[in-house]
Motif scaffolding. Sequence first.
Motif, PDB file in Angstrom:
ATOM      1  N   VAL A 123       5.134  -9.569 -13.565  1.00 15.68           N
ATOM      2  CA  VAL A 123       5.639  -8.220 -13.293  1.00 15.68           C
ATOM      3  C   VAL A 123       6.177  -8.123 -11.864  1.00 15.68           C
ATOM      4  CG1 VAL A 123       5.054  -5.763 -13.190  1.00 15.68           C
ATOM      5  CG2 VAL A 123       3.989  -7.234 -14.929  1.00 15.68           C
ATOM      6  N   PRO A 124       7.451  -7.759 -11.686  1.00 13.70           N
ATOM      7  CA  PRO A 124       7.987  -7.578 -10.334  1.00 13.70           C
ATOM      8  C   PRO A 124       7.375  -6.345  -9.672  1.00 13.70           C
ATOM      9  CG  PRO A 124       9.628  -6.944 -11.970  1.00 13.70           C
ATOM     10  CD  PRO A 124       8.474  -7.536 -12.727  1.00 13.70           C
ATOM     11  N   VAL A 125       7.086  -6.451  -8.373  1.00 17.16           N
ATOM     12  CA  VAL A 125       6.489  -5.327  -7.652  1.00 17.16           C
ATOM     13  C   VAL A 125       7.168  -5.132  -6.309  1.00 17.16           C
ATOM     14  CG1 VAL A 125       4.210  -5.582  -8.722  1.00 17.16           C
ATOM     15  CG2 VAL A 125       4.708  -6.775  -6.584  1.00 17.16           C
ATOM     16  N   MET A 126       7.088  -3.897  -5.830  1.00 15.24           N
ATOM     17  CA  MET A 126       7.473  -3.549  -4.466  1.00 15.24           C
ATOM     18  C   MET A 126       6.252  -2.928  -3.796  1.00 15.24           C
ATOM     19  SD  MET A 126      11.279  -1.945  -4.996  1.00 15.24           S
ATOM     20  CE  MET A 126      11.239  -1.622  -6.740  1.00 15.24           C
ATOM     21  N   LEU A 127       5.944  -3.382  -2.585  1.00 14.78           N
ATOM     22  CA  LEU A 127       4.820  -2.848  -1.826  1.00 14.78           C
ATOM     23  C   LEU A 127       5.352  -2.052  -0.642  1.00 14.78           C
ATOM     24  CD1 LEU A 127       2.471  -5.992  -1.650  1.00 14.78           C
ATOM     25  CD2 LEU A 127       2.672  -4.292  -3.472  1.00 14.78           C
ATOM     26  N   ALA A 128       4.724  -0.933  -0.353  1.00 10.67           N
ATOM     27  CA  ALA A 128       5.200  -0.100   0.756  1.00 10.67           C
ATOM     28  C   ALA A 128       4.047   0.548   1.505  1.00 10.67           C
ATOM     29  CB  ALA A 128       6.151   0.985   0.240  1.00 10.67           C
ATOM     30  N   LYS A 129       4.183   0.574   2.848  1.00  4.42           N
ATOM     31  CA  LYS A 129       3.281   1.323   3.718  1.00  4.42           C
ATOM     32  C   LYS A 129       4.163   2.267   4.542  1.00  4.42           C
ATOM     33  CE  LYS A 129       1.332  -2.066   5.945  1.00  4.42           C
ATOM     34  NZ  LYS A 129       0.400  -2.727   6.891  1.00  4.42           N
ATOM     35  N   PRO A 130       4.277   3.536   4.147  1.00  6.69           N
ATOM     36  CA  PRO A 130       5.141   4.475   4.870  1.00  6.69           C
ATOM     37  C   PRO A 130       4.766   4.563   6.344  1.00  6.69           C
ATOM     38  CG  PRO A 130       4.469   5.405   2.772  1.00  6.69           C
ATOM     39  CD  PRO A 130       3.672   4.138   2.955  1.00  6.69           C
ATOM     40  N   GLN A 131       5.799   4.567   7.191  1.00  9.05           N
ATOM     41  CA  GLN A 131       5.588   4.636   8.645  1.00  9.05           C
ATOM     42  C   GLN A 131       5.956   6.012   9.199  1.00  9.05           C
ATOM     43  OE1 GLN A 131       4.436   1.462  10.414  1.00  9.05           O
ATOM     44  NE2 GLN A 131       3.823   1.576   8.258  1.00  9.05           N
ATOM     45  N   THR A 132       5.913   7.007   8.344  1.00  4.07           N
ATOM     46  CA  THR A 132       6.328   8.365   8.717  1.00  4.07           C
ATOM     47  C   THR A 132       5.184   9.208   9.254  1.00  4.07           C
ATOM     48  OG1 THR A 132       5.870   9.029   6.444  1.00  4.07           O
ATOM     49  CG2 THR A 132       8.148   8.437   6.972  1.00  4.07           C
ATOM     50  N   PHE A 133       3.984   8.660   9.289  1.00  2.00           N
ATOM     51  CA  PHE A 133       2.728   9.369   9.483  1.00  2.00           C
ATOM     52  C   PHE A 133       2.366  10.076   8.168  1.00  2.00           C
ATOM     53  CE2 PHE A 133       3.921   8.597  13.837  1.00  2.00           C
ATOM     54  CZ  PHE A 133       2.712   8.208  14.402  1.00  2.00           C
ATOM     55  N   MET A 134       1.067  10.224   7.976  1.00  2.00           N
ATOM     56  CA  MET A 134       0.509  10.628   6.689  1.00  2.00           C
ATOM     57  C   MET A 134       1.185  11.860   6.082  1.00  2.00           C
ATOM     58  SD  MET A 134      -1.728   9.962   4.334  1.00  2.00           S
ATOM     59  CE  MET A 134      -3.131   9.008   4.936  1.00  2.00           C
ATOM     60  N   ASN A 135       1.323  12.921   6.882  1.00  2.00           N
ATOM     61  CA  ASN A 135       1.769  14.197   6.322  1.00  2.00           C
ATOM     62  C   ASN A 135       3.216  14.204   5.861  1.00  2.00           C
ATOM     63  OD1 ASN A 135      -0.782  14.914   7.046  1.00  2.00           O
ATOM     64  ND2 ASN A 135      -0.204  16.541   8.467  1.00  2.00           N
ATOM     65  N   ALA A 136       3.974  13.145   6.176  1.00  2.00           N
ATOM     66  CA  ALA A 136       5.374  13.057   5.732  1.00  2.00           C
ATOM     67  C   ALA A 136       5.597  11.831   4.846  1.00  2.00           C
ATOM     68  CB  ALA A 136       6.307  13.023   6.938  1.00  2.00           C
ATOM     69  N   SER A 137       4.529  11.341   4.225  1.00  2.00           N
ATOM     70  CA  SER A 137       4.615  10.124   3.403  1.00  2.00           C
ATOM     71  C   SER A 137       5.666  10.230   2.312  1.00  2.00           C
ATOM     72  CB  SER A 137       3.258   9.825   2.766  1.00  2.00           C
ATOM     73  OG  SER A 137       2.269   9.576   3.741  1.00  2.00           O
ATOM     74  N   GLY A 138       5.853  11.409   1.775  1.00  2.00           N
ATOM     75  CA  GLY A 138       6.796  11.603   0.675  1.00  2.00           C
ATOM     76  C   GLY A 138       8.234  11.272   1.030  1.00  2.00           C
ATOM     77  N   GLU A 139       8.591  11.405   2.318  1.00  2.00           N
ATOM     78  CA  GLU A 139       9.961  11.070   2.723  1.00  2.00           C
ATOM     79  C   GLU A 139      10.276   9.618   2.397  1.00  2.00           C
ATOM     80  OE1 GLU A 139      10.707  11.916   6.797  1.00  2.00           O
ATOM     81  OE2 GLU A 139       9.846  13.941   6.692  1.00  2.00           O
TER      82      GLU A 139
END
Length: 264
Positions: A123-139
């Motif tokens: 199964v192909p996957v993409m991993l991500a750790k948003p660097q927007t700070f927690m409260n803007a993770s959705g961006e």
Amino acid sequence: MVAPELMRLTMILTSISFSSVITVRIPYCFCRCSRFTSPARMSKFSTLACSSSDSTTSATVQISEPKPKPWLLVGLGNPGKTFKGTRHNVGFEMIETIAEAEGISMSSVNFKALFGKGSIGHVPVMLAKPQTFMNASGESVGSIVSYYKIPLKQVLVIFDDMDLPFAKLRLLPKGGHGGHNGMRSVINHFKGSRDFTRLKIGIGRPPGKMDPVNFVMRSFNKQEREELDITYQIGLEAVRILLLEGFDKSATFVNSAKTLERFR
């Protein structure tokens, strides 16, 4: 009228969904039958090779499996050394555990996130750790989903939960934000949809009258870190099962008392 033998053979061939190569011997006239070789019946077969003698034909059929759709695995947290190793960053740490175990590099920065591509099993996957700070993770998460057109059922968001006992896991198929601002942001950027899988990692309740904001920014002591390392290994196995065997088996694995005993 098509012979019963031909009808049975056609049903067998069209019911195969895995990748394989098979060779069958059939009467020569069957390969000349328009109903057997019609585009509608043979559309899933990438190769049909026939060789004939006076009375029979050997047909080799190669059946191709559709390529699995990619999953997006996201861990929520705050970037920077100040927040590294804190309770609010267990989502980051779970993604790091997956990346290391599966040999996936996360050195690139895309979509306002530390980002990596690889696979878990087939199964192909993409991993991500948003660097927007927690409260803007959705961006960040919203941009990745939109760009790659990932169905929400193929998204797993991993985050901390104060309502779960420390180091416990809970896998859910959907749900609300539960007061978690990172999840609130993700849901907002999914246009209010809550129909995506989430893996919660328990961090426990703040002691006494401690402010919850201060509590989630605290680091772990040695004993807590040892317990959490076991939790990450269980989480890693749960993610593998989720992608390769489905939600139900993964949720059963996470919630089984035998699972914790096995990893201790």
